[in-house]
Design a protein around this motif. Structure first.
Motif: not given
Length: 466
Positions: A1-22
């Motif tokens: 569960m720790d791994l899944d939550l950590a991956r979800w958090q990284f995915a959400i923050t990365t995808v959100y950030h990448f909306l602005f980068v391009p």
């Protein structure tokens, strides 16, 4: 569960950030191009366009910086074992990105913001180009670090410390994966920024607002989108061949190709079993996958089952396949939304051709362009998800598994709490971003400069023209 939550958090923050980068990268280049046109022509339309799009660029840039800071902290919080493993390798490119590229970008962007009417026109123009150069360089150094995770080069694993150590910085920077990812990302940035110009310009033109500014702006946006779309297709073909050589499992997952075949057909639409282990029905284009993957029409492409067996033999027992349905559909959504942006650009160029330059755009094109703005954003998101999810179960391909990179001392409750907080915070920031952009768009470009008032005869005193 720790791994899944950590991956979800990284995915959400990365995808959100990448909306602005391009959008930030693409707009920096377009704003610099618009100001260059004004500098060369002294046509006030281009000056007004530069200031209008420059304001939107600055809003997006600020939001990108705020959301990007979180990325750095996550490595130490949720991924401490990963950070410990890659620290010697990541230290150099990320330090250069922060100390050189970002400072170059932010310093000259500040000079550009406050340098209007204070710097000479040539120096002021140089400032925006240097800021754009810093933005592009920043992207390259970050992509070089990420590409090392996809294709580790220029390093070795110390058997004593259990850490990866950088042995050839030049090899890391010239990694073929980094070069391919950079060209693909840069052209995608141009598509995103081009569609941004198209959507906002179309919204104004269908209402008859400021055509002297937004007609040339929409033409710039349309040509940029079309050129960027062609570039994305060409660089995507290069990346597909690199992926076949370096990460064959990712290519097999992208096509839901379970068994090795030669020649290999391209799957337009596939229905698989619920557990994602076999194909039930597929609509395919003969030989196309062989060409995309190998450059020949009869090339062999390895299947998931055979690659799984090879991975077990090389790395020991385990499951070495990513989420097949996720990889398959993200790959297609990336392509589909990218093609949609290109088609919209062709349509817009026809509607705004010279013979129609003085006519108002048809009303349907405004909403179509507005919806079209979502196409490159969704394509970027799908492509990023495919790139990262298709590499699983590796966080560093063939070297470190994702499960071995998560922080051992951070419990699921802490990760869940930060995940909820970040998600809510990013939701609030999204509202702020939209409100600021909408207000700036509604305000429109700055008005034309007032004509100079001649001095009264018989006096040399200046006349105020406020």
């Amino acid at each position: 569960m720790d791994l899944d939550l950590a991956r979800w958090q990284f995915a959400i923050t990365t995808v959100y950030h990448f909306l602005f980068v391009p959008l930030t990268i693409g707009l920096s280049l377009l704003v610099a191009g618009l100001q260059t046109t004004w500098y060369a022509t002294r046509d006030e339309r281009w000056l007004r366009a530069t200031k209008f799009w420059g304001k939107l660029f600055l809003i997006n840039f600020a939001m990108g910086v705020v959301t990007g800071i979180v990325q750095e902290f996550q490595f130490g919080m949720n991924w401490s074992d990963y950070s410990r493993f890659v620290g010697d390798v990541f230290g150099a490119p990320l330090a250069i990105e922060g100390l050189l590229a970002f400072f170059l970008e932010s310093t000259f962007l500040g000079l550009w913001i406050f340098g209007w009417d204070r710097l000479s026109k040539g120096v002021h123009l140089a400032c925006i180009w240097l800021a754009a150069t810093g933005t592009v360089l920043s992207a390259y150094f970050i992509l070089a670090a990420n590409s090392w995770m996809q294709h580790p080069v220029g390093s070795t694993v110390n058997p004593v410390s259990g850490r990866a150590e950088l042995t050839d910085f030049g090899a890391l920077l010239t990694n073929s994966t980094a070069v391919g990812a950079f060209t693909h990302t840069l052209t995608a940035c141009l598509v995103t920024a081009g569609m941004f110009l198209v959507a906002i310009s179309a919204w104004n033109l269908v209402r008859g607002r400021h055509p002297e500014v937004f007609h040339p702006s929409i033409r710039v946006g349309l040509w940029t989108t079309l050129a960027g779309s062609l570039g994305v297709a060409l660089t995507g073909d290069l990346q597909a061949r690199l992926m076949t050589q370096q990460q064959p499992m990712k290519m097999a997952a992208a096509e839901a190709l379970y068994d090795t075949v030669a020649p290999a057909s391209f799957s337009v639409f596939t229905i698989g079993s619920l557990d994602g282990t076999r194909e039930l029905w597929s609509l395919r284009v003969p030989r196309l996958l062989s060409f995309l993957a190998t450059g020949t029409w009869d090339g062999e492409v390895e299947g998931i089952h055979q690659l799984q067996e090879e991975a077990v033999a090389a790395f020991g027992p385990g499951l070495y396949t990513p989420d097949i349905p996720l990889s398959y559909w993200m790959f297609r959504l990336m392509i589909g939304f990218g093609v949609l942006a290109g088609l919209l650009a062709v349509t817009g160029l026809w509607l705004t051709r010279r013979s129609r330059a003085t006519r108002r755009l048809p009303r349907w094109f405004g909403p179509a362009a507005g919806l079209g703005l979502a196409a490159p954003l969704l394509a970027n998101t799908a492509g990023w998800i495919f790139t990262e999810a298709g590499r699983q179960p590796w966080v560093v391909y063939g070297v470190l598994r994702t499960a071995d990179g998560v922080s051992p001392s951070v419990g699921w409750a802490s990760v869940l709490t930060s995940l909820v907080v970040f998600t809510l915070l990013y939701g609030a920031l999204a509202v702020v971003e939209v409100v600021l952009l909408v207000r700036a768009v509604q305000a429109g470009p700055p008005p034309p400069a007032a004509p100079a008032v001649p001095e009264p005869s018989g006096t040399s005193a200046p006349v105020a023209t406020y």
